[in-house]
Structure formats: structure tokens, C-alpha cells
Design a protein around this motif. Structure first.
Motif, PDB file in Angstrom:
ATOM      1  N   GLN A 156      57.606  40.894  29.773  1.00 32.14           N
ATOM      2  CA  GLN A 156      56.702  41.240  30.868  1.00 32.14           C
ATOM      3  C   GLN A 156      56.513  40.037  31.796  1.00 32.14           C
ATOM      4  OE1 GLN A 156      53.136  43.619  29.986  1.00 32.14           O
ATOM      5  NE2 GLN A 156      53.710  43.557  27.824  1.00 32.14           N
ATOM      6  N   ALA A 157      56.866  40.221  33.060  1.00 32.47           N
ATOM      7  CA  ALA A 157      56.618  39.173  34.047  1.00 32.47           C
ATOM      8  C   ALA A 157      55.118  39.071  34.309  1.00 32.47           C
ATOM      9  CB  ALA A 157      57.364  39.482  35.337  1.00 32.47           C
ATOM     10  N   MET A 158      54.645  37.843  34.497  1.00 36.17           N
ATOM     11  CA  MET A 158      53.211  37.608  34.645  1.00 36.17           C
ATOM     12  C   MET A 158      52.886  36.949  35.983  1.00 36.17           C
ATOM     13  SD  MET A 158      51.912  36.474  30.828  1.00 36.17           S
ATOM     14  CE  MET A 158      53.167  35.272  30.390  1.00 36.17           C
ATOM     15  N   GLY A 159      51.803  37.390  36.593  1.00 30.97           N
ATOM     16  CA  GLY A 159      51.286  36.722  37.773  1.00 30.97           C
ATOM     17  C   GLY A 159      50.469  35.511  37.372  1.00 30.97           C
ATOM     18  N   ILE A 160      50.291  34.594  38.339  1.00 30.38           N
ATOM     19  CA  ILE A 160      49.503  33.380  38.115  1.00 30.38           C
ATOM     20  C   ILE A 160      48.167  33.548  38.830  1.00 30.38           C
ATOM     21  CG2 ILE A 160      49.408  30.878  38.465  1.00 30.38           C
ATOM     22  CD1 ILE A 160      52.523  30.988  38.541  1.00 30.38           C
ATOM     23  N   HIS A 161      47.085  33.276  38.127  1.00 30.34           N
ATOM     24  CA  HIS A 161      45.745  33.559  38.639  1.00 30.34           C
ATOM     25  C   HIS A 161      44.827  32.341  38.492  1.00 30.34           C
ATOM     26  CE1 HIS A 161      46.369  38.068  38.404  1.00 30.34           C
ATOM     27  NE2 HIS A 161      47.301  37.643  37.559  1.00 30.34           N
ATOM     28  N   GLY A 162      43.808  32.314  39.338  1.00 22.69           N
ATOM     29  CA  GLY A 162      42.699  31.385  39.189  1.00 22.69           C
ATOM     30  C   GLY A 162      41.416  32.117  39.518  1.00 22.69           C
ATOM     31  N   SER A 163      40.348  31.818  38.785  1.00 25.80           N
ATOM     32  CA  SER A 163      39.067  32.474  39.059  1.00 25.80           C
ATOM     33  C   SER A 163      37.916  31.607  38.564  1.00 25.80           C
ATOM     34  CB  SER A 163      38.995  33.866  38.413  1.00 25.80           C
ATOM     35  OG  SER A 163      39.107  33.777  37.009  1.00 25.80           O
ATOM     36  N   LEU A 164      36.766  31.802  39.193  1.00 24.85           N
ATOM     37  CA  LEU A 164      35.525  31.129  38.798  1.00 24.85           C
ATOM     38  C   LEU A 164      34.460  32.203  38.686  1.00 24.85           C
ATOM     39  CD1 LEU A 164      33.885  28.505  38.319  1.00 24.85           C
ATOM     40  CD2 LEU A 164      33.548  28.375  40.800  1.00 24.85           C
ATOM     41  N   TRP A 165      33.783  32.263  37.547  1.00 26.66           N
ATOM     42  CA  TRP A 165      32.876  33.376  37.318  1.00 26.66           C
ATOM     43  C   TRP A 165      31.762  33.006  36.343  1.00 26.66           C
ATOM     44  CZ3 TRP A 165      33.904  35.711  32.271  1.00 26.66           C
ATOM     45  CH2 TRP A 165      35.091  35.246  31.678  1.00 26.66           C
ATOM     46  N   ASN A 166      30.769  33.878  36.300  1.00 28.73           N
ATOM     47  CA  ASN A 166      29.629  33.670  35.414  1.00 28.73           C
ATOM     48  C   ASN A 166      29.879  34.365  34.087  1.00 28.73           C
ATOM     49  OD1 ASN A 166      26.931  32.996  34.577  1.00 28.73           O
ATOM     50  ND2 ASN A 166      26.369  35.128  34.964  1.00 28.73           N
ATOM     51  N   ALA A 167      29.756  33.594  32.993  1.00 25.80           N
ATOM     52  CA  ALA A 167      29.947  34.160  31.653  1.00 25.80           C
ATOM     53  C   ALA A 167      28.877  33.615  30.720  1.00 25.80           C
ATOM     54  CB  ALA A 167      31.341  33.835  31.140  1.00 25.80           C
ATOM     55  N   ASP A 168      27.634  33.600  31.203  1.00 26.45           N
ATOM     56  CA  ASP A 168      26.602  32.960  30.388  1.00 26.45           C
ATOM     57  C   ASP A 168      26.167  33.798  29.189  1.00 26.45           C
ATOM     58  OD1 ASP A 168      25.000  34.887  31.587  1.00 26.45           O
ATOM     59  OD2 ASP A 168      23.687  33.471  32.630  1.00 26.45           O
ATOM     60  N   ASP A 169      26.801  34.958  29.001  1.00 27.87           N
ATOM     61  CA  ASP A 169      26.535  35.719  27.784  1.00 27.87           C
ATOM     62  C   ASP A 169      27.311  35.170  26.586  1.00 27.87           C
ATOM     63  OD1 ASP A 169      28.893  36.546  29.065  1.00 27.87           O
ATOM     64  OD2 ASP A 169      28.860  38.514  28.091  1.00 27.87           O
ATOM     65  N   TRP A 170      28.303  34.250  26.845  1.00 24.00           N
ATOM     66  CA  TRP A 170      29.076  33.705  25.727  1.00 24.00           C
ATOM     67  C   TRP A 170      29.603  32.288  25.946  1.00 24.00           C
ATOM     68  CZ3 TRP A 170      34.147  32.117  26.407  1.00 24.00           C
ATOM     69  CH2 TRP A 170      34.789  32.558  27.574  1.00 24.00           C
ATOM     70  N   ALA A 171      29.709  31.823  27.189  1.00 25.68           N
ATOM     71  CA  ALA A 171      30.514  30.628  27.486  1.00 25.68           C
ATOM     72  C   ALA A 171      29.930  29.327  26.944  1.00 25.68           C
ATOM     73  CB  ALA A 171      30.731  30.511  28.998  1.00 25.68           C
ATOM     74  N   LYS A 227      21.950  29.565  29.469  1.00 17.69           N
ATOM     75  CA  LYS A 227      22.258  30.436  30.594  1.00 17.69           C
ATOM     76  C   LYS A 227      22.533  29.622  31.857  1.00 17.69           C
ATOM     77  CE  LYS A 227      21.556  34.027  28.022  1.00 17.69           C
ATOM     78  NZ  LYS A 227      22.710  34.854  27.564  1.00 17.69           N
ATOM     79  N   THR A 228      23.130  30.286  32.826  1.00 16.37           N
ATOM     80  CA  THR A 228      23.426  29.658  34.108  1.00 16.37           C
ATOM     81  C   THR A 228      22.136  29.361  34.864  1.00 16.37           C
ATOM     82  OG1 THR A 228      25.503  30.901  34.234  1.00 16.37           O
ATOM     83  CG2 THR A 228      24.682  29.929  36.283  1.00 16.37           C
TER      84      THR A 228
END
Length: 293
Positions: A183-198, A205-206
Motif C-alpha cells: 500500500q502506497a502511503m501519503g506523508i502527513h503533518g498535523s497539530l491537534w488537541n489530545a488531552d484525553d490521553w497525550a 489537560k491543555t
């Protein structure tokens, strides 16, 4: 015997230099390689070709590559969110599409000021993940840019930081362990809120009074077998799957990777803080995954 050994090392070093030059030659502007696919108003390009991703209480943001890739090397220089970054996650990853997707992840888990970032890596194969490792880094990733890379061929996958491997996932299909190779894969970047686990399992919390949270990318380098939009529907192995066709399949790469084993051991001995293969309690009912043996 010594002369033969030194010749092989010299050959490997020459290959590395060639690969570095090739990577630099393949560096391109963000707009040539990527497009914003989530909250583009939160992604800002500077005159120095840096790409700033911002997170606030309304939304995070993200981008993806215009092409998908099967095997090769993909890198980006990243400077992470400074100060109190608890609850935030900056992700740099490769992924195919669909429920049975393959995926390679760098996830940078924010923390309260003065506490170190945690780098979580993970793999999904045919839609199944649960292969997390977590590391501390040997530097502060918020002060300056550092290079994070995926190297991927038929034999193994390397997660690299400043070209030092922090993790290797080897092909163990002979033991009936699935391996991502179709499976060919795309390259991604993201910034997000995950204060339920991070951060500390979601206990911290954030703090939105510190928003916007900003992380910056620069110097994308992709030296991989790419498929454009009009090639996505074809079998990617037709174009990218012929053994020995590309530099990442050459025998010298195998020798270079042998030299990295000492680096990998150094990282494991000093910076690894969690490995799913050592989490007996988590997999107690079914036993550790096959690749862990």
C-alpha cells in the motif's frame, strides 16, 4: 580481511554521501509536495520556507502530500511547540487509505514546562496498530530544528532522529507477521488537541490560555517511489515493487544499516521508556505479538 572490511566501510560511506546529495537535490518547496487538508487558515508559510502549524481552542490543522509513496526515505525538520505544550500532539506520519490501511507514525506528546517531550512511534499494518514505543530525546526539540525520517524498504522500517535510528521494524513474514509492502502511503503533518490521553495518560489537560500553540516544519526531503493522483488506482508494486530497482534495495544499504545497530542499541539503552513488546500485562490473554519473539 581488514582491507576488505575497510573497503566495504568506504563504499558504504560513499553511498551515504551520494544519498545525502540526492536527498538535497530532491528537496522542494512545500506547495510542490503538499496541500493543506485541514484548517488551512491555521497553516502559515514564511518567506524562509518554514511552515507553521497552529492549534487553538477552535481547531488544529494538518497537511498531506500530493503523491503517495511505496518504499524510500521521507524526512522533515521540525521544531516543536515551546513552553507548556501539555495536551497537544504534533504528528508526522505516513498513511494509506481505508480501514485496512498501513501507517507509520511519529507523535510528539506535549508536556508541562520543564518536563521532556515524549516521542511515540507506532505502526499500523492492514488496519491493526497497537505497536507503540515511546522515547525521550537527547536534546530539547523546542529550541531548534531536528530531522525526523522514515526509511522503508522490503526488509525493514527505520524511524530516525537526526539520522540516528530510534526504532527498527524488520520483515518477519516468514513467521507469519504481516509487513507493509503493498500500500502506497501519503506523508502527513498535523497539530491537534489530545488531552484525553497525550500527557500523563490524560491527567494533565491543555491550558488554552497558552494558545495558539505553534510547531514549525521546514526542509522536506522525499526520496521515494511516488505515485501521482492518476496512478493511485493502479497496483503500486508494478511501479515501485521490482526488487533492486531503487537505491534503497541495493546491498550496500544493508551494510550501512548494520553500522546503525550500535546507535539503535544506544538509544534503546538510554532513552526507551515504553515498548509494547515488553508489556506482558497488556497482551496477557493472547500473548505478545508474533513480531516480539
Amino acid at each position: 580481511m581488514k582491507l576488505l572490511f575497510h573497503f566495504r566501510i568506504l563504499k558504504a560511506l560513499r553511498f551515504i554521501i551520494f544519498a545525502i546529495v540526492l536527498h538535497i537535490a530532491n528537496s522542494s518547496d512545500f506547495d510542490e509536495l503538499f496541500e493543506a487538508d485541514w484548517a488551512p487558515d491555521h497553516i502559515v508559510a514564511s518567506q524562509t520556507d518554514q511552515i507553521a502549524l497552529s492549534l487553538d481552542s477552535s481547531t488544529g490543522c494538518g497537511f498531506e502530500s500530493k503523491k503517495k509513496y511505496l518504499f524510500g526515505k521521507a524526512s522533515a525538520q521540525i521544531k516543536l511547540v515551546q513552553g507548556d505544550s501539555a495536551g497537544t500532539v504534533l504528528a508526522f506520519y505516513m498513511a494509506s487509505e481505508g480501514p485496512n490501511h498501513d501507517e507509520l507514525d511519529f507523535e510528539f506528546l506535549g508536556n508541562v514546562s520543564g518536563e521532556p517531550y515524549i516521542v511515540q512511534s507506532n505502526l499500523y499494518i492492514n488496519g491493526t496498530g497497537n505497536r507503540e514505543q515511546r522515547h525521550y530525546l537527547w536534546f530539547d526539540p523546542t529550541v531548534d530544528f531536528h530531522t525526523y525520517s522514515f526509511f522503508w524498504n522490503r526488509r525493514s522500517i527505520l524511524f530516525l532522529v537526526d539520522d540516528i535510528p530510534i526504532r527498527e521494524f524488520t520483515n518477519k513474514e516468514r513467521k507469519r507477521v504481516p509487513y507493509p509492502k503493498t500500500q502506497a502511503m501519503g506523508i502527513h503533518g498535523s497539530l491537534w488537541n489530545a488531552d484525553d490521553w497525550a500527557t500523563q495518560g490524560g491527567r494533565v489537560k491543555t491550558n488554552w490560555s497558552n494558545a495558539p500553540f505553534v510547531a514549525t516544519f521546514q526542509s522536506f526531503e522525499i526520496d521515494a517511489c511516488g505515485l501521482s493522483a492518476d496512478e493511485i488506482d493502479i497496483d503500486p508494486t508494478v511501479k515501485c515493487g521490482k526488487s533492486g530497482q531503487f537505491w534503497w534495495d541495493k546491498p550496500v544499504v544493508r551494510e550501512v544499516n548494520k553500522q546503525r545497530r550500535k546507535q539503535l542499541k544506544w538509544v534503546r539503552d538510554n532513552f526507551l521508556i515504553y515498548d509494547y513488546c515488553g508489556d506482558v500485562a497488556r497482551f496477557n490473554s493472547e500473548g505478545l505479538p508474533k513480531e516480539c519473539h
